[in-house]
Design a protein around this motif. Structure first.
Motif, PDB file in Angstrom:
ATOM      1  N   SER A 181       0.827  -1.206   0.000  1.00  0.00           N
ATOM      2  CA  SER A 181       0.000   0.000   0.000  1.00  0.00           C
ATOM      3  C   SER A 181       0.862   1.256   0.000  1.00  0.00           C
ATOM      4  CB  SER A 181      -0.922   0.004   1.223  1.00  0.00           C
ATOM      5  OG  SER A 181      -1.709  -1.162   1.277  1.00  0.00           O
ATOM      6  N   SER A 182       1.938   1.230   0.787  1.00  0.00           N
ATOM      7  CA  SER A 182       2.819   2.399   0.865  1.00  0.00           C
ATOM      8  C   SER A 182       3.465   2.699  -0.477  1.00  0.00           C
ATOM      9  CB  SER A 182       3.910   2.162   1.910  1.00  0.00           C
ATOM     10  OG  SER A 182       3.347   1.989   3.194  1.00  0.00           O
ATOM     11  N   VAL A 183       3.831   1.655  -1.220  1.00  0.00           N
ATOM     12  CA  VAL A 183       4.459   1.849  -2.532  1.00  0.00           C
ATOM     13  C   VAL A 183       3.503   2.554  -3.474  1.00  0.00           C
ATOM     14  CG1 VAL A 183       5.313   0.660  -4.587  1.00  0.00           C
ATOM     15  CG2 VAL A 183       6.055  -0.086  -2.331  1.00  0.00           C
ATOM     16  N   VAL A 184       2.269   2.087  -3.540  1.00  0.00           N
ATOM     17  CA  VAL A 184       1.308   2.668  -4.480  1.00  0.00           C
ATOM     18  C   VAL A 184       0.979   4.107  -4.087  1.00  0.00           C
ATOM     19  CG1 VAL A 184      -0.988   2.440  -5.490  1.00  0.00           C
ATOM     20  CG2 VAL A 184       0.392   0.402  -5.031  1.00  0.00           C
ATOM     21  N   ARG A 185       0.780   4.349  -2.798  1.00  0.00           N
ATOM     22  CA  ARG A 185       0.483   5.718  -2.363  1.00  0.00           C
ATOM     23  C   ARG A 185       1.663   6.643  -2.634  1.00  0.00           C
ATOM     24  NH1 ARG A 185      -2.267   3.139   2.157  1.00  0.00           N
ATOM     25  NH2 ARG A 185      -0.337   3.269   3.374  1.00  0.00           N
ATOM     26  N   ALA A 186       2.887   6.140  -2.435  1.00  0.00           N
ATOM     27  CA  ALA A 186       4.074   6.962  -2.696  1.00  0.00           C
ATOM     28  C   ALA A 186       4.207   7.279  -4.182  1.00  0.00           C
ATOM     29  CB  ALA A 186       5.330   6.250  -2.194  1.00  0.00           C
ATOM     30  N   LEU A 187       3.889   6.317  -5.044  1.00  0.00           N
ATOM     31  CA  LEU A 187       3.941   6.578  -6.485  1.00  0.00           C
ATOM     32  C   LEU A 187       2.945   7.658  -6.879  1.00  0.00           C
ATOM     33  CD1 LEU A 187       4.213   2.949  -7.934  1.00  0.00           C
ATOM     34  CD2 LEU A 187       5.956   4.732  -8.030  1.00  0.00           C
ATOM     35  N   ALA A 188       1.739   7.565  -6.346  1.00  0.00           N
ATOM     36  CA  ALA A 188       0.727   8.576  -6.656  1.00  0.00           C
ATOM     37  C   ALA A 188       1.151   9.951  -6.151  1.00  0.00           C
ATOM     38  CB  ALA A 188      -0.614   8.170  -6.048  1.00  0.00           C
ATOM     39  N   ALA A 189       1.713   9.995  -4.940  1.00  0.00           N
ATOM     40  CA  ALA A 189       2.158  11.273  -4.383  1.00  0.00           C
ATOM     41  C   ALA A 189       3.293  11.862  -5.210  1.00  0.00           C
ATOM     42  CB  ALA A 189       2.604  11.082  -2.934  1.00  0.00           C
TER      43      ALA A 189
END
Length: 365
Positions: free
Chosen positions: A32-40
């Motif tokens: 989850s952290s990876v996907v949220r970081a990519l979006a950010a």
């Protein structure tokens, strides 16, 4: 297993190609952290949707009666992404979704359609899941849904975790994915076509094991996805290339394809068109298939009269060098892609029967 940088690269390449991706790992690995970081990092919205907390209508749309009839109304998360024009749909904990919910996700995963709402092309579909044996109330993925994803086995290294702890999980590593062009796309398509012609039994290989059906396996859809994603990766990026191929068609077919592709050492289509003598046309028929398929795909993608006429050169060279059957099959395909008002080169008259069948008799005369 893909480390963090490779996982980011694969997600990016799949996103550019419009292919949904699925991050698979044990709990607590930071999907989850990876996907949220990519979006950010991209400054786009990320909508996390947990199938275990949703009903089928949250993906298939809620029927609403309007003056024009019944409309399938999309939920808020989909409408917000549609308004933004880009972003990520993160289908988290996918293996906790009941089969009825998975069925409703089918159109979302592949076509980016939620109810009657079509999400923009710049909206990327990413899912996250633990293996069913380590998921809370887990289910095996249903085969139709599993076959819509590139399965990325995610295993961040100790250094990845230490970097995340230091930086606060907000700076994902840079993607190694590259821009593509018609030449790269044609070369990838030619490689897939050449391999499948040599191993047609691997075009559709539905797994016997129930567990394997919930993973990556070869189908017409996933082979097309391989051809779509590979142009966004450097051939030298072995880790990402292997992750994509194995994540789409499975380990058995994937390893065989990768070995075949390396052994064939296929030239790029434009080089072949410019100098057909750069290819040994008397070599293995599957290699000739792949080369001519790439040439034909490039000409079809360009769609110009000049490109179409120039593509006949390698076909003629192959036919004259002892591969008339392969060249003839390629000629039938090329003839079907003729642009309006394009005349057949005189050198291609040896393919007269194919041209007659394609309705090009006068041009071939």
């Amino acid at each position: 297993m893909a480390d963090l940088a490779t996982a980011v690269t694969v997600l990016d390449a799949c996103g550019r190609a419009g292919v949904p991706s699925l991050l698979l790992s044990k709990p607590g690995m930071g999907k989850s952290s990876v996907v949220r970081a990519l979006a950010a990092a991209e400054q786009v919205p990320c909508k996390t949707v947990l199938g275990s907390l949703r009903e089928p209508a949250d993906f298939a749309g809620l029927p609403v009666v309007t003056a024009d009839g019944v409309k399938l109304e999309a939920p808020t998360w989909a409408r917000e992404l549609h308004a933004a024009g880009c972003g990520y749909v993160f289908l988290d904990e996918l293996t906790t979704s009941a089969p009825t919910v998975q069925a409703a996700m089918l159109a979302v995963a592949l076509d980016r359609v939620v109810g009657d709402l079509a999400l923009p092309d710049r909206v990327r579909i990413v899912a996250g899941a633990n293996p069913p044996d380590s998921a809370a109330g887990g289910y095996e993925l249903e085969p139709p849904l599993a076959n819509r994803f590139c399965h990325v086995m995610f295993a961040p290294s100790v250094d990845d975790w230490l970097d995340g702890m230091t930086a606060g999980w907000v700076s994902p590593p840079a993607s190694r994915a590259v821009s593509t062009d018609l030449q790269r796309q044609a070369a990838a398509r030619g490689a897939v076509i050449g391999f499948v012609r040599s191993r047609p039994d691997l075009l559709d290989a539905f797994p016997v094991s129930v567990a394997q059906r919930g993973g990556a396996w070869p189908s017409r859809r996933t082979w097309a996805m391989v051809a779509g994603v590979l142009p966004y990766l450097r051939d030298s990026d072995t880790a990402a290339v292997h992750a994509v191929v194995l994540g789409l068609v499975g380990e058995g077919a994937g390893v065989e394809f990768l070995s075949w592709r390396q052994m064939m050492d296929l030239p790029d289509p434009v080089s072949v068109i410019e100098d057909p003598t750069c290819v040994d046309w008397s070599s293995r028929p599957d290699r000739v298939w792949a080369v001519l398929a790439g040439v034909t795909a490039w000409a079809a993608s360009r769609g110009t009269v000049e490109a179409w006429r120039s593509a006949w050169g390698p076909l003629v060279a192959a036919a004259e060098a002892g591969a008339p059957d392969v060249a003839g099959a390629a000629a039938r395909t090329l003839a079907q892609t003729r642009p309006a008002k394009a005349s057949v080169p005189a050198a291609a008259r040896r393919f007269a029967p194919m041209l007659v069948a394609a309705g090009l008799t006068k041009d071939a005369a």
